[in-house]
Design a protein around this motif. Structure first.
Motif, PDB file in Angstrom:
ATOM      1  N   ASN A  63       0.849  -1.192   0.000  1.00  0.00           N
ATOM      2  CA  ASN A  63       0.000   0.000   0.000  1.00  0.00           C
ATOM      3  C   ASN A  63       0.887   1.246   0.000  1.00  0.00           C
ATOM      4  O   ASN A  63       1.821   1.342   0.784  1.00  0.00           O
ATOM      5  CB  ASN A  63      -0.911   0.012   1.224  1.00  0.00           C
ATOM      6  CG  ASN A  63      -1.950  -1.079   1.149  1.00  0.00           C
ATOM      7  OD1 ASN A  63      -2.334  -1.489   0.066  1.00  0.00           O
ATOM      8  ND2 ASN A  63      -2.398  -1.556   2.303  1.00  0.00           N
ATOM      9  N   PRO A  64       0.570   2.210  -0.828  1.00  0.00           N
ATOM     10  CA  PRO A  64       1.410   3.409  -0.858  1.00  0.00           C
ATOM     11  C   PRO A  64       1.065   4.347   0.292  1.00  0.00           C
ATOM     12  O   PRO A  64      -0.039   4.332   0.830  1.00  0.00           O
ATOM     13  CB  PRO A  64       1.061   4.048  -2.193  1.00  0.00           C
ATOM     14  CG  PRO A  64      -0.311   3.591  -2.492  1.00  0.00           C
ATOM     15  CD  PRO A  64      -0.433   2.226  -1.892  1.00  0.00           C
ATOM     16  N   ALA A  65       2.022   5.164   0.649  1.00  0.00           N
ATOM     17  CA  ALA A  65       1.809   6.215   1.643  1.00  0.00           C
ATOM     18  C   ALA A  65       2.088   7.543   0.953  1.00  0.00           C
ATOM     19  O   ALA A  65       2.974   7.632   0.098  1.00  0.00           O
ATOM     20  CB  ALA A  65       2.742   6.029   2.828  1.00  0.00           C
ATOM     21  N   ARG A  82      -0.204  10.251   5.012  1.00  0.00           N
ATOM     22  CA  ARG A  82      -1.523   9.636   4.839  1.00  0.00           C
ATOM     23  C   ARG A  82      -1.315   8.218   4.345  1.00  0.00           C
ATOM     24  O   ARG A  82      -0.537   7.978   3.424  1.00  0.00           O
ATOM     25  CB  ARG A  82      -2.343  10.413   3.810  1.00  0.00           C
ATOM     26  CG  ARG A  82      -3.062  11.567   4.423  1.00  0.00           C
ATOM     27  CD  ARG A  82      -4.222  12.020   3.592  1.00  0.00           C
ATOM     28  NE  ARG A  82      -3.893  12.216   2.180  1.00  0.00           N
ATOM     29  CZ  ARG A  82      -4.783  12.508   1.264  1.00  0.00           C
ATOM     30  NH1 ARG A  82      -6.048  12.632   1.596  1.00  0.00           N
ATOM     31  NH2 ARG A  82      -4.436  12.678   0.025  1.00  0.00           N
ATOM     32  N   GLY A  83      -2.008   7.286   4.886  1.00  0.00           N
ATOM     33  CA  GLY A  83      -1.877   5.888   4.508  1.00  0.00           C
ATOM     34  C   GLY A  83      -0.957   5.164   5.466  1.00  0.00           C
ATOM     35  O   GLY A  83      -0.298   5.747   6.316  1.00  0.00           O
ATOM     36  N   GLU A  84      -0.929   3.866   5.334  1.00  0.00           N
ATOM     37  CA  GLU A  84      -0.118   3.027   6.217  1.00  0.00           C
ATOM     38  C   GLU A  84       0.953   2.342   5.371  1.00  0.00           C
ATOM     39  O   GLU A  84       0.670   1.382   4.651  1.00  0.00           O
ATOM     40  CB  GLU A  84      -1.024   1.988   6.877  1.00  0.00           C
ATOM     41  CG  GLU A  84      -0.436   1.268   8.047  1.00  0.00           C
ATOM     42  CD  GLU A  84      -0.121   2.201   9.214  1.00  0.00           C
ATOM     43  OE1 GLU A  84       0.888   1.965   9.858  1.00  0.00           O
ATOM     44  OE2 GLU A  84      -0.879   3.152   9.469  1.00  0.00           O
ATOM     45  N   PRO A  85       2.190   2.854   5.389  1.00  0.00           N
ATOM     46  CA  PRO A  85       3.235   2.206   4.584  1.00  0.00           C
ATOM     47  C   PRO A  85       3.606   0.852   5.173  1.00  0.00           C
ATOM     48  O   PRO A  85       3.510   0.645   6.382  1.00  0.00           O
ATOM     49  CB  PRO A  85       4.402   3.178   4.670  1.00  0.00           C
ATOM     50  CG  PRO A  85       4.184   3.947   5.921  1.00  0.00           C
ATOM     51  CD  PRO A  85       2.699   3.995   6.141  1.00  0.00           C
ATOM     52  N   GLY A  86       3.979  -0.049   4.319  1.00  0.00           N
ATOM     53  CA  GLY A  86       4.376  -1.374   4.778  1.00  0.00           C
ATOM     54  C   GLY A  86       5.424  -1.957   3.843  1.00  0.00           C
ATOM     55  O   GLY A  86       5.626  -1.476   2.722  1.00  0.00           O
TER      56      GLY A  86
END
Length: 142
Positions: A104-106, A115-119
């Motif tokens: 998933n991009p951040a 914004r978003g959850e980097p992984g």
């Protein structure tokens, strides 16, 4: 019957002596030679012009053949490039090189918040196979 010719006197007599008594063929010789030279020169010029046109025609046909060959080669290379550009081909090459799809991009907002959850990226699920791969383009690292 015609009257006897008069005797010419004075200036007329002198002019009459300068003129030949009968027409000779010597006056026609230069004219005939001139006509023969002009006709011969025209024929030779026409022959040279025709040879030059034939040479140009052969050159043109050779250039057309070469253009056709180069167009065919260009189209073949374009098809090859389009094959490398296809999404499935790009994915296959990326997997062969050990790349994996991203998670998933951040995103960063202008104020600096995330914004978003980097992984981390997922591990490859399928081992790369060389059987169905495209050959490397020339100049590409192995």
């Amino acid at each position: 019957m015609s009257p006897a010719p008069k005797q010419l006197r004075g200036r007329a007599a002198r002019l009459a002596r300068m003129m030949p008594a009968s027409p000779s063929s010597a006056a026609r010789t230069p004219f005939v030679l001139l006509v023969v030279v002009l006709l011969g020169g025209g024929l030779i010029t026409l022959l040279l012009l025709n040879s030059s046109l034939n040479e140009g025609s052969f050159e043109l046909s050779e250039l057309k053949r070469e253009t056709t060959e180069l167009t065919d080669e260009q189209q073949e290379l374009q098809r090859e490039v389009d094959g490398y550009r296809a999404p499935d081909a790009l994915e296959r090459r990326a997997r062969e090189l050990g790349m994996v799809p991203g998670g998933n991009p951040a995103f960063l907002d202008p104020d600096g918040t995330v914004r978003g959850e980097p992984g981390p990226a997922a591990e490859p699920s399928v081992a790369p196979s060389a059987a169905g791969s495209l050959p490397l383009p020339s100049g590409a690292p192995a």
